[in-house]
Motif scaffolding. Structure first.
Motif, PDB file in Angstrom:
ATOM      1  N   VAL A 189      -8.983   8.744   5.706  1.00  0.00           N
ATOM      2  CA  VAL A 189      -8.409   8.057   4.554  1.00  0.00           C
ATOM      3  C   VAL A 189      -9.135   8.441   3.267  1.00  0.00           C
TER       4      VAL A 189
ATOM      5  N   THR B 269      -4.982  -2.077   4.575  1.00  0.00           N
ATOM      6  CA  THR B 269      -6.274  -1.652   4.038  1.00  0.00           C
ATOM      7  C   THR B 269      -6.729  -0.299   4.583  1.00  0.00           C
ATOM      8  N   LYS B 270      -7.727   0.258   3.917  1.00  0.00           N
ATOM      9  CA  LYS B 270      -8.334   1.510   4.360  1.00  0.00           C
ATOM     10  C   LYS B 270      -8.808   1.403   5.803  1.00  0.00           C
ATOM     11  N   GLU B 271      -9.409   0.275   6.119  1.00  0.00           N
ATOM     12  CA  GLU B 271      -9.938   0.076   7.471  1.00  0.00           C
ATOM     13  C   GLU B 271      -8.831   0.141   8.516  1.00  0.00           C
TER      14      GLU B 271
ATOM     15  N   HIS C 236      -3.735   9.909   2.069  1.00  0.00           N
ATOM     16  CA  HIS C 236      -4.093   9.638   0.674  1.00  0.00           C
ATOM     17  C   HIS C 236      -3.522   8.274   0.281  1.00  0.00           C
ATOM     18  N   VAL C 237      -4.373   7.331  -0.086  1.00  0.00           N
ATOM     19  CA  VAL C 237      -3.918   6.027  -0.561  1.00  0.00           C
ATOM     20  C   VAL C 237      -3.677   6.135  -2.070  1.00  0.00           C
TER      21      VAL C 237
ATOM     22  N   ILE D 110      -9.101   7.394  -0.754  1.00  0.00           N
ATOM     23  CA  ILE D 110      -8.604   6.489  -1.799  1.00  0.00           C
ATOM     24  C   ILE D 110      -8.506   7.268  -3.101  1.00  0.00           C
TER      25      ILE D 110
ATOM     26  N   ALA E  87      -3.630   0.945  -3.590  1.00  0.00           N
ATOM     27  CA  ALA E  87      -4.193   0.007  -2.617  1.00  0.00           C
ATOM     28  C   ALA E  87      -3.288  -1.209  -2.484  1.00  0.00           C
TER      29      ALA E  87
ATOM     30  N   THR F  38       0.863  -1.187   0.000  1.00  0.00           N
ATOM     31  CA  THR F  38       0.000   0.000   0.000  1.00  0.00           C
ATOM     32  C   THR F  38       0.901   1.239   0.000  1.00  0.00           C
TER      33      THR F  38
ATOM     34  N   GLN G  60      -7.527   3.891   9.000  1.00  0.00           N
ATOM     35  CA  GLN G  60      -8.460   4.888   9.521  1.00  0.00           C
ATOM     36  C   GLN G  60      -8.204   5.282  10.973  1.00  0.00           C
TER      37      GLN G  60
ATOM     38  N   VAL H 187       1.009   5.384   0.567  1.00  0.00           N
ATOM     39  CA  VAL H 187       0.248   6.512   1.108  1.00  0.00           C
ATOM     40  C   VAL H 187       1.077   7.790   1.102  1.00  0.00           C
TER      41      VAL H 187
END
Length: 330
Positions: A207, A197-199, A189-190, A209, A193, A174, A202, A176
């Protein structure tokens, strides 16, 4: 381990390039501070000079050698590093003058991570310098998750492949970039991916995407066309949109082989490969993704049809790779 590290370090110190395992995919490594060695990476991969590389550090102490840490984001960078390093998270930061412009494609920023691979980190520690390492495949092709896949991609182009077995993550890190918002939680900022993960992110900020794809990237992993098999890979909004041409051979890249998804019984497939047979586990699907794509690519098919996966958690990264592979076919 000692022999492998010694062989790799001797070559890297002499300005050569070496394929090494990481927890994500195999990387093609060079001394990050040696521009001539980095140029060999671009040549072996046939990678365009406008696509920047990731720099890998073996310890947090090395971070200051390759990147500057702006005061307004230092706290969140340290928190992310504490949570995910060593591991599959890459952070884009302002670069130091020690990093050659070729590594960053002339950009003022550098993408940095600390690999979770013990072999990779031991090589970096023994070398005593950061390592620039994109995936060990020819540009735009399927990323390698085994030494055998590297051999198929780069045999005859590089002097050494370190075989560390299969990669446990199976997809690239990932990526960022952090944006300060003063008193508010920072924006994360991702840019690509991946396994983080986004989760999971957070907890550290808001976050976002990024959907940006471009032919002039400002970080690794932003090119629209990438991760592509030679065999055309097709994706559809819904299964019924697939219209097979008479006489052509089609293979199915299925998520879990479930007829309810609408693809298994759609056609008399030449071959069906499942990312997570029966169970539909995204972790297993991510690990198998590039292996399955490469296997189907070797079956003499006219086209591969890819069944979508759920875009939650790791599914975001899997769908990102599939869409780019499909874009590569025009």
């Amino acid at each position: 381990m000692k022999t492998a590290v010694g062989e790799a370090v001797a070559l890297l110190a002499a300005g050569e390039i070496v394929a090494v395992p990481t927890e994500t995919v195999y990387g093609l490594a060079a001394d990050a501070f040696n521009a001539d060695a980095v140029a060999k990476v671009f040549a072996a991969k046939e990678r365009p000079a406008f696509d920047p590389l990731i720099v890998h550090i073996s310890s947090l102490k090395e971070l200051a050698e390759v990147a500057e840490l702006p005061e307004d984001i230092a706290g969140v960078v340290k928190s992310l590093a504490g949570a995910f390093w060593p591991g599959p998270l890459t952070i884009v930061l302002p670069k130091t003058d020690k990093v050659p412009d070729l590594v960053t494609s002339g950009l003022p920023t550098v993408a940095v991570r600390q690999s979770g691979s013990v072999i990779f980190r031991n090589i970096g520690k023994a070398l005593g310098r950061p390592i620039a390492a994109p995936s060990a495949n020819r540009f735009g092709r399927i990323s390698p998750t085994s030494a055998g896949a590297v051999m198929k991609e780069l045999d005859g182009r590089i002097p050494l492949i370190i075989d560390g077995g299969a990669c446990r993550e199976g997809i690239e890190s990932t990526i960022v970039k952090i944006e300060s918002r003063g008193e508010q939680r920072p924006l994360i900022h991702v840019l690509r991916a991946g396994p983080v993960t986004k989760e999971e992110l957070q907890k550290f900020g808001k976050v976002v995407i990024e959907k940006r794809v471009t032919d002039q990237p400002d970080a690794p992993g932003q090119l629209e066309s990438h991760y592509a098999p030679r065999t055309p890979l097709l994706m559809f909004e819904k299964p019924e949109d697939f219209r097979p041409e008479p006489g052509k051979k089609y293979g199915l890249l299925s998520y879990r082989g479930d007829p309810k998804a609408g693809y298994m019984d759609l056609h008399e497939w030449e071959v069906v490969e499942e990312l997570s047979p029966g169970s539909g586990k995204l972790i297993e699907a991510a690990v198998r993704l590039f292996y399955v794509m490469r296997f189907l690519d070797e079956q003499g098919l006219d086209a591969i049809v890819a069944e979508p996966v759920s875009e939650t958690g790791l599914g975001v990264a899997i769908m990102d790779r599939l869409r780019r592979a499909a874009v590569s076919q025009g």
